[in-house]
Motif scaffolding. Sequence first.
Motif, PDB file in Angstrom:
ATOM      1  N   GLY A   1       0.792  -1.221   0.000  1.00  0.00           N
ATOM      2  CA  GLY A   1       0.000   0.000   0.000  1.00  0.00           C
ATOM      3  C   GLY A   1       0.828   1.277   0.000  1.00  0.00           C
ATOM      4  O   GLY A   1       0.287   2.373   0.051  1.00  0.00           O
ATOM      5  N   ALA A   2       2.152   1.109  -0.054  1.00  0.00           N
ATOM      6  CA  ALA A   2       3.021   2.280   0.098  1.00  0.00           C
ATOM      7  C   ALA A   2       2.843   3.303  -1.010  1.00  0.00           C
ATOM      8  O   ALA A   2       3.081   4.487  -0.817  1.00  0.00           O
ATOM      9  N   ALA A   3       2.408   2.825  -2.160  1.00  0.00           N
ATOM     10  CA  ALA A   3       2.254   3.742  -3.286  1.00  0.00           C
ATOM     11  C   ALA A   3       1.222   4.827  -2.987  1.00  0.00           C
ATOM     12  O   ALA A   3       1.300   5.935  -3.497  1.00  0.00           O
ATOM     13  N   LEU A   4       0.258   4.482  -2.124  1.00  0.00           N
ATOM     14  CA  LEU A   4      -0.769   5.458  -1.770  1.00  0.00           C
ATOM     15  C   LEU A   4      -0.250   6.525  -0.823  1.00  0.00           C
ATOM     16  O   LEU A   4      -0.893   7.543  -0.602  1.00  0.00           O
ATOM     17  N   MET A   5       0.910   6.243  -0.267  1.00  0.00           N
ATOM     18  CA  MET A   5       1.468   7.182   0.680  1.00  0.00           C
ATOM     19  C   MET A   5       2.198   8.284  -0.086  1.00  0.00           C
ATOM     20  O   MET A   5       3.241   8.048  -0.666  1.00  0.00           O
ATOM     21  N   VAL A   6       1.640   9.447  -0.059  1.00  0.00           N
ATOM     22  CA  VAL A   6       2.265  10.544  -0.776  1.00  0.00           C
ATOM     23  C   VAL A   6       2.294  11.777   0.114  1.00  0.00           C
ATOM     24  O   VAL A   6       1.546  11.889   1.075  1.00  0.00           O
ATOM     25  N   TYR A   7       3.151  12.674  -0.256  1.00  0.00           N
ATOM     26  CA  TYR A   7       3.141  13.968   0.392  1.00  0.00           C
ATOM     27  C   TYR A   7       1.902  14.690  -0.105  1.00  0.00           C
ATOM     28  O   TYR A   7       1.723  14.885  -1.302  1.00  0.00           O
ATOM     29  N   ASP A   8       1.012  15.044   0.825  1.00  0.00           N
ATOM     30  CA  ASP A   8      -0.289  15.598   0.472  1.00  0.00           C
ATOM     31  C   ASP A   8      -0.271  17.099   0.716  1.00  0.00           C
ATOM     32  O   ASP A   8      -0.555  17.572   1.815  1.00  0.00           O
ATOM     33  N   GLU A   9       0.073  17.838  -0.319  1.00  0.00           N
ATOM     34  CA  GLU A   9       0.303  19.262  -0.144  1.00  0.00           C
ATOM     35  C   GLU A   9      -0.938  20.002   0.363  1.00  0.00           C
ATOM     36  O   GLU A   9      -0.855  20.842   1.243  1.00  0.00           O
ATOM     37  N   GLU A  10      -2.063  19.637  -0.186  1.00  0.00           N
ATOM     38  CA  GLU A  10      -3.303  20.294   0.206  1.00  0.00           C
ATOM     39  C   GLU A  10      -3.604  20.074   1.688  1.00  0.00           C
ATOM     40  O   GLU A  10      -3.895  21.009   2.437  1.00  0.00           O
ATOM     41  N   ALA A  11      -3.488  18.816   2.103  1.00  0.00           N
ATOM     42  CA  ALA A  11      -3.765  18.495   3.501  1.00  0.00           C
ATOM     43  C   ALA A  11      -2.762  19.187   4.414  1.00  0.00           C
ATOM     44  O   ALA A  11      -3.128  19.704   5.481  1.00  0.00           O
ATOM     45  N   GLU A  12      -1.506  19.194   4.014  1.00  0.00           N
ATOM     46  CA  GLU A  12      -0.474  19.840   4.830  1.00  0.00           C
ATOM     47  C   GLU A  12      -0.811  21.317   5.024  1.00  0.00           C
ATOM     48  O   GLU A  12      -0.742  21.846   6.125  1.00  0.00           O
ATOM     49  N   SER A  13      -1.194  21.989   3.939  1.00  0.00           N
ATOM     50  CA  SER A  13      -1.382  23.424   4.078  1.00  0.00           C
ATOM     51  C   SER A  13      -2.682  23.738   4.810  1.00  0.00           C
ATOM     52  O   SER A  13      -2.752  24.667   5.617  1.00  0.00           O
TER      53      SER A  13
END
Length: 888
Positions: A718-730
């Motif tokens: 499932g690691a591919a789903l793990m991404v840096y989520d810019e929208e959520a971060e901001s």
Amino acid sequence: MGSEALDKGYEPLTVEARWYNYWEEKQLFAACEENGKRSYSIVIPPPNVTGVLHMGHALNVTLQDILCRYKRLRGYNVLWMPGTDHAGIATQNVVEKKMAQEGLDRHRLGREKFVQAVWEWRREYGSAIINQLKRLGASCDWARERFTMDEGLSKAVRKVFVDLYNEGLIYRGSYIINWCPRCRTALADLEVEHEELEGNLYYIRYPFAKKKGGVVIAATRPETMLGDTAVAVNPDDERYRNTEADMLILPIVDREIPLIRDKYVDMLFGTGALKITPAHDPHDFEIGRAHHLSSIKVIGDDGKMTADAGALFEGLDRFKCREKVLKALEEKGLLEKIEPYRHSVGHCYRCKTIVEPNLSTQWFVSVKPLAKKAIAAVKNGDTRIIPGMWESTYFEWMNNIKDWCISRQIWWGHQIPAWTCERCNEMVVGMEAPDNCPVCGGDRLVQESDVLDTWFSSALWPFSTMGWPDETLLLRLFYPTSALVTGFDILFFWVARMMMMGIHFMGDVPFKDVYVHALVRDEEGKKMSKSKGNVIDPLTVIESYGTDAFRFTLAAFAAQGRDIKMSEKRVEGYRHFVNKLWNAARFTLMHISEGYEEIPRNDLSIPDRWILSRLKETTSNVVEALDAYRFNEAAGTLYKFVWHEFCDWYLEAVKPTLYGRKGPDRQKAAKSVLGRVLRDTLVLLHPFMPFVTEEIWHKLPGTKGSIMETVFPSDHPGAALMVYDEEAESEMNLIISVITGIRNIRGEMNIAPSRSLNATAQTKDEAIKETLNRYAEIVKDLAGLQSFSVGEPGERPKSAATAIIEGATIFVSMEGVIDFAREADRLQKEIDKLGGELRTVSKKLRNEDFLSKAPADVVEKVREKHRVFIEKQQKLQSNLERIRELNS
RNA sequence: GGGCGGGUAGCUCAGUUGGGAGAGCAUCGGCCUUACAAGCCGAGGGUCACAGGUUCAAGCCCUGUUCCGCCUACCA
């Protein structure tokens, strides 16, 4: 296993023993000899069998264990080869001391019985240190444990000795070596510790034989004069021009000795005249050789004067003799003067006795040719030394390396495989004892009584432990080893020698990476030592704080290039961290009941997406840090994630959802994310804190077996789903800054948390409005509000305190509680703080050179910052003015 | 003598291609808010040893000075 409640506090001691046994029983530490996985191997720096676990071991073993557990999780076939070192001199000393208590000594017992007694000692006490390593959680492949005196390793030692001898790289000869009169053995140069001591420089007159006057020499060890066979001066020294043919009378002894000329003599030191004692000084030995002088050994192997020292002194201790010689010289009026003189004196590294340079027949390895290849291997990158600064130290030593004295006059060790024929004196070197002398056929051959330096066998450790000289599968799979983790104190003793031997006998370097870690010191930065009484016992620390807290402390402080100052207080801090994790798990387990189920991204809230994004970043950082041996960075990243992201924000933010206030769909999503994050966090932490993570793992729904058998988060399907989520971060950062702004007001204005406040945010930005409206509940909960509304900039609430955040202004209504003066001060303080930052930014933007020469993105960043600062300042200013109006 | 490392908040230390000085502990103020008082919320605190230099820009690069530590060496 299903979900179980955790106790309120974590109790390390019972948990640790349980899981260590479990791992051993399930053979989770075992390297596999037949699998297709990538190999990863480390050989442990073998501790002395006589050793007790100290901080150095603890750090060393913890770091290796972190690497090994990490690599296993990453899917490697890991071999961590454990074992101990026979530690010749140290072990012999220990056993002799024990015998002395029973009124025995080894000479009365005889060699064979003594060696047998040492083996018995080893059987009884030799595993103490191994058991202590287990307390640390060390995941070594214990079934393969080796000992440098094992039959197999001994065979490797003999093979290496014989081969080097046949290649002409081992020779026997009479030279000046370092002699420890207490241990009664030769020592290698490295085994001598130099210490600056206050001594004296004695000026002694040696009268001319055939005329008046004499030559004055300066000496620090006057007792050696009894063995003088010349006095040397520099050929260019004007002072001694007219004395060419002169002979001198050696005082007390009344022997005639020549005055010789040698360029070595320093005209500026002392009187420019140097007494020559070829049997007791390495230089004098060289000079004596060049001038064909005889050598007279006046100090015996027991540290007492020999018969050649003269009847007056024979049998006298060397230092007593010094006094007596000085007294005799004084009586004869030949002691000209005494000057205090600070100089470095060699001590035995095992027993601290002052070492005596002594003429002696010993065995040596000619190391220069071996060193050459070992230097090249590091130069061309076959082996990396990390941190890089140690490479220069390595080169420095290797380039100036001197022949290695490998014979020791003790009984415990690898006896040198050389035999001498009693009839014809022929010497035979071979793997096994010869039946007959190859020259005269005589059958009485006597084996060399000396044993080899312990480091000689340690030098073979990376391949002798894997079965060499046999060609084994183990060697094929795991040599060269992946990494060596060690302290810099044995860089020369051990690492350099393994490099030389590995390359010479295996045709390849013994390890690809050498990670050199720091020394553990006490709180004040002093080296821990028994005599100073500043030793912290790792086992005591483990008893009080638990192994996981201790290990995490070591990792967190293991920054490259700096020593670790250890104090229990630091461990206490990390025990709190273990407890924090424990309680986060306790909370999590109260809410989740099933394993993780992938939830579509659209069904996730911003906090959900944010924590997954943080998890992704944390995972990447840990991988990057561990791959570069930056243990402290990996530990720090995890600490921050668990405490300040997962606990401080995520858990708090999802509480309303978990309590069902957002409906069953959201609740389900949150539970799933919660479980997922905890699971991955445990795996990330496992290399650092193996026990507590295993304990929680077994309580976590949806897990099977040991945490050691799972897959690292970044390698998970499932690691591919793990991404840096810019929208959520901001968006999450926005929410966090709103909450922090309100909390700040509450804190600064001294408003009790129990008092609910009303707040409103004003902004023109539709996206911000959207986010704040959607997550108003979170803001309310975490900032302790009764109501939170969002609107257009407009009428400001009366009696409100203000927080300016990027893109919005927050008004905290404080009807009845507001202290106008206090709020004015608070705002003024913020304006002042901002003013400083604004000045530096403005200055940059006024600088033509900056605008034209700095990269565009840097300029843009500064412009943006300037814009934000200005806006914030204006808002603060107008609010301040308003407060002042209201106050007047 | 040679070599190496270090000097950053009160303490212990991070700071990896030069571009917003950070953490933990300690201190101060407020909280037992239903995972955690081994806790939660907030705050204060630094001429980055000193002096030059390079650069638009230096804790970071260069030179020098100074202090501390370690390793190494055969000036008796």
